[in-house]
Write an enzyme that holds these catalytic residues in place. Structure first.
Site, short mmCIF file in Angstrom:
data_model
loop_
_atom_site.label_atom_id
_atom_site.label_comp_id
_atom_site.label_asym_id
_atom_site.label_seq_id
_atom_site.Cartn_x
_atom_site.Cartn_y
_atom_site.Cartn_z
N ASP A 179 0.82 -1.22 0.00
CA ASP A 179 0.00 0.00 0.00
C ASP A 179 0.85 1.27 0.00
O ASP A 179 0.49 2.27 -0.64
CB ASP A 179 -0.93 0.03 1.22
CG ASP A 179 -2.20 -0.77 1.00
OD1 ASP A 179 -2.25 -1.54 0.02
OD2 ASP A 179 -3.14 -0.63 1.80
N ASN A 217 -5.16 -2.13 -4.38
CA ASN A 217 -6.35 -2.13 -3.52
C ASN A 217 -6.08 -1.31 -2.27
O ASN A 217 -6.58 -1.62 -1.18
CB ASN A 217 -6.75 -3.57 -3.17
CG ASN A 217 -8.16 -3.65 -2.58
OD1 ASN A 217 -8.90 -2.66 -2.58
ND2 ASN A 217 -8.53 -4.81 -2.09
N ASP A 277 -10.55 -2.24 11.68
CA ASP A 277 -9.57 -3.18 11.14
C ASP A 277 -9.16 -4.24 12.15
O ASP A 277 -8.50 -5.23 11.81
CB ASP A 277 -8.32 -2.42 10.65
CG ASP A 277 -8.61 -1.52 9.45
OD1 ASP A 277 -9.75 -1.56 8.94
OD2 ASP A 277 -7.71 -0.79 9.02
N GLU A 314 -11.37 -4.63 1.84
CA GLU A 314 -10.69 -5.37 0.77
C GLU A 314 -11.56 -6.48 0.21
O GLU A 314 -11.44 -6.89 -0.94
CB GLU A 314 -9.36 -5.95 1.29
CG GLU A 314 -8.25 -4.93 1.39
CD GLU A 314 -8.32 -4.07 2.63
OE1 GLU A 314 -9.42 -3.85 3.18
OE2 GLU A 314 -7.26 -3.57 3.04
N HIS A 333 -5.45 -9.14 3.23
CA HIS A 333 -4.39 -9.32 4.22
C HIS A 333 -4.92 -9.65 5.61
O HIS A 333 -4.36 -10.48 6.32
CB HIS A 333 -3.52 -8.06 4.26
CG HIS A 333 -4.26 -6.77 4.49
ND1 HIS A 333 -3.77 -5.73 5.21
CD2 HIS A 333 -5.51 -6.36 4.09
CE1 HIS A 333 -4.64 -4.75 5.24
NE2 HIS A 333 -5.69 -5.09 4.56
N ARG A 334 -6.01 -8.97 6.01
CA ARG A 334 -6.47 -9.17 7.40
C ARG A 334 -7.15 -10.53 7.58
O ARG A 334 -7.13 -11.08 8.68
CB ARG A 334 -7.40 -8.03 7.84
CG ARG A 334 -6.70 -6.70 7.81
CD ARG A 334 -7.17 -5.67 8.78
NE ARG A 334 -6.52 -4.41 8.44
CZ ARG A 334 -5.26 -4.09 8.77
NH1 ARG A 334 -4.54 -4.92 9.48
NH2 ARG A 334 -4.73 -2.95 8.39
N LYS A 365 0.17 -6.52 1.82
CA LYS A 365 -0.51 -5.22 1.66
C LYS A 365 -0.10 -4.26 2.78
O LYS A 365 0.09 -3.07 2.55
CB LYS A 365 -2.02 -5.42 1.64
CG LYS A 365 -2.83 -4.16 1.37
CD LYS A 365 -4.31 -4.48 1.22
CE LYS A 365 -5.11 -3.29 0.71
NZ LYS A 365 -5.36 -2.25 1.69
O1 LIG Z 1 -7.93 6.50 7.17
C1 LIG Z 1 -7.36 5.42 7.26
O2 LIG Z 1 -6.11 5.31 7.32
C2 LIG Z 1 -8.17 4.19 7.32
C3 LIG Z 1 -9.52 4.25 7.59
C4 LIG Z 1 -10.37 3.05 7.70
O3 LIG Z 1 -11.13 2.92 6.52
P1 LIG Z 1 -12.60 3.56 6.32
O4 LIG Z 1 -12.53 4.98 6.64
O5 LIG Z 1 -12.87 3.31 4.87
O6 LIG Z 1 -13.52 2.82 7.22
C5 LIG Z 1 -9.55 1.77 7.85
O7 LIG Z 1 -10.35 0.65 7.65
C6 LIG Z 1 -8.40 1.75 6.85
O8 LIG Z 1 -7.63 0.59 6.95
C7 LIG Z 1 -7.48 2.91 7.11
C1 LIG Z 2 -9.47 -1.47 5.08
C2 LIG Z 2 -8.15 -1.49 4.98
O1 LIG Z 2 -7.41 -0.83 4.09
P1 LIG Z 2 -7.68 0.29 2.99
O2 LIG Z 2 -9.07 0.79 3.16
O3 LIG Z 2 -6.64 1.33 3.28
O4 LIG Z 2 -7.46 -0.40 1.68
C3 LIG Z 2 -7.35 -2.31 5.93
O5 LIG Z 2 -6.11 -2.12 5.96
O6 LIG Z 2 -7.90 -3.13 6.67
#
Ligand SMILES: O=C(O)C1=C[C@@H](OP(=O)(O)O)[C@@H](O)[C@H](O)C1
Ligand SMILES: C=C(OP(=O)(O)O)C(=O)O
Length: 425
Positions: free
Chosen positions: A55, A97, A299, A327, A380-381, A406
């Protein structure tokens, strides 16, 4: 050696507490914010403690395509040198992604003088971005998305519009963070105002504001749903990134499940990321609460859901409807894959996930000698959390373990360093 990773990996339950010292990688959320803010600042910024993963590599590559110099002097640092202006890239920017990179850049490229196409992989092309595109359009930015998901075409004028911009952050807090981060580039103040339902993970917006301030922005919170951002632009900074709290949840859970002691080198209350709140819940294992509201630590839900399978009593996860647009559809994935370990171990009720829980699960399945092949949906999770089940249950086999790259490329090596044996399947 595990590298290169096989297409499937069977975890051998260690049968003893996991004890050791592990440094989780840098925060994905903070690294991708810092990379962008450094790119929007004039001068050279030094980012240390950073995450190097798929990422963040994609974010760095996209910024390079837009004229920013991003150097990598070592495994945890980026040195970013910029004029403070992103240039139109020769080709569409591809962000895999990476939700953060895709959402943050969709708004940021509205400051480019020219056309930028923001695109992702097959999974990203299913993740909604219409609320952000609509908000940009309402503010006067020429942004379009034919499907409501990437690709997005943004025709920028070189200047982000000032004034009030309204956003529904109900589906993703990243839309709000994206608008906040581009706002200091306007030539007059910008008010970013929430409409509709509240944002799920508000803690991520707090992270955004903290990072913006570190790069010289002035952000004033007018009320619970409105931020006023001054037209300061950004200034280069030396910025230390904290370890990833979501990555830490796997270690807290591994410790709880095996009765071990894993020293992360950082106290759980030192994290500023929302997922760190999960530590207090994980610490209650095997007496986790009957209802867990995952809305402020989304997460961490896969980690807690797999842990819940071994809890003394059932656990219902609520406030997690956003997990359907991560994801993969994580509510469905967790329910399906937990039930693959034992039929009925979890089920969906509307957007809740109910984990039936069975403190005797490991003993009950002890004699089993077949492999349970866990589908990971390129998520990944799902891969990392189901590996935790493999610490207790024989035969847990993670398909596509490389998808952990990721956000945590060293995940399998980390488990190995704690003495967990794994074999290709
Ligand atoms: O702002 C961020 O860094 C994130 C916000 C969250 O997503 P959402 O805002 O789409 O829920 C989280 O799930 C993602 O892994 C990272
Ligand atoms: C939702 C996640 O990532 P992102 O939205 O940044 O792809 C995650 O890292 O669990």
């Amino acid at each position: 050696m595990l590298a290169p990773l096989p297409s499937a990996l069977t975890i051998i339950p260690p049968g003893r507490p996991l004890v050791g010292r592990v440094s989780p990688p840098g925060s994905k959320s903070i690294t991708n914010r810092a990379l962008l803010l450094a790119a929007l600042a004039e001068g050279t910024s030094h980012l240390t403690g950073a995450l190097k993963s798929k990422d963040t590599t994609l974010m760095a590559a996209a910024l390079r395509h837009m004229g920013v110099t991003v150097e990598e002097p070592d495994a945890t640092s980026f040195v970013v040198t910029s004029t403070g202006k992103l240039l139109p890239p020769a080709e569409p920017i591809f962000l895999g992604n990476a939700g953060t990179a895709t959402r943050f850049l969709t708004a940021a490229v509205a400051s480019v003088d020219g056309t930028v196409v923001v695109d992702g992989d097959e999974e990203m092309r299913k993740r909604p971005i219409a609320p952000l595109v609509e908000a940009l359009r309402a503010a006067g930015v020429d942004a379009t998305s034919a499907t409501g998901c990437p690709p997005i075409v943004v025709n920028g004028t070189g200047r982000f519009p000032a004034g009030r911009i309204e956003i529904d952050g109900g589906l993703s807090s990243q839309y709000v963070s994206a608008l906040l981060m581009v706002a200091p580039l306007a030539d007059r103040p910008v008010d970013v105002a929430l409409t509709g339902s509240d944002i799920g993970a508000r803690g991520y917006v707090d992270l955004t504001v903290a990072a913006m301030r570190a790069f010289g922005a002035q952000v004033e919170q007018l009320d619970a749903g409105t931020w006023r951002i001054a037209p300061t632009g950004y200034r280069a900074a030396d910025y230390v990134i904290e370890p990833d709290a979501s990555a830490a949840t796997y270690l807290w859970a591994a410790e709880a499940l095996t009765g071990g002691r894993i020293d992360l080198g950082v106290a759980s209350d030192a994290f500023t990321q929302p997922d760190a709140k999960a530590q207090a819940i994980i610490a209650r294992f095997p007496n986790m609460p009957a209802i867990i509201d995952g809305s402020q630590m989304q997460d961490a839900v896969p980690t807690m859901a797999v842990l819940a399978a071994f809890n003394n009593t059932p656990v219902r996860f609520v406030g997690i409807s956003n997990l359907r647009v991560k994801e993969c559809d994580r509510i469905s994935a967790l329910s399906t894959e937990l039930s693959r370990i034992e039929p009925g171990l979890a089920h969906e009720e509307g957007d809740d996930l109910v984990v039936s829980s069975n403190p005797d699960l490991a003993n009950r399945l002890a004699g089993r000698n077949h492999l349970t092949r866990i589908e990971t949906y390129a998520d990944h999770r799902i891969a990392m959390s189901f590996a935790l089940a493999g610490l207790k249950v024989q035969g847990i086999t993670i398909l596509d373990p490389a998808c952990a790259g990721k956000t945590y490329p060293g995940y399998w090596e980390m488990l190995k360093s704690l003495g967990v044996e794994m074999k290709p399947a």
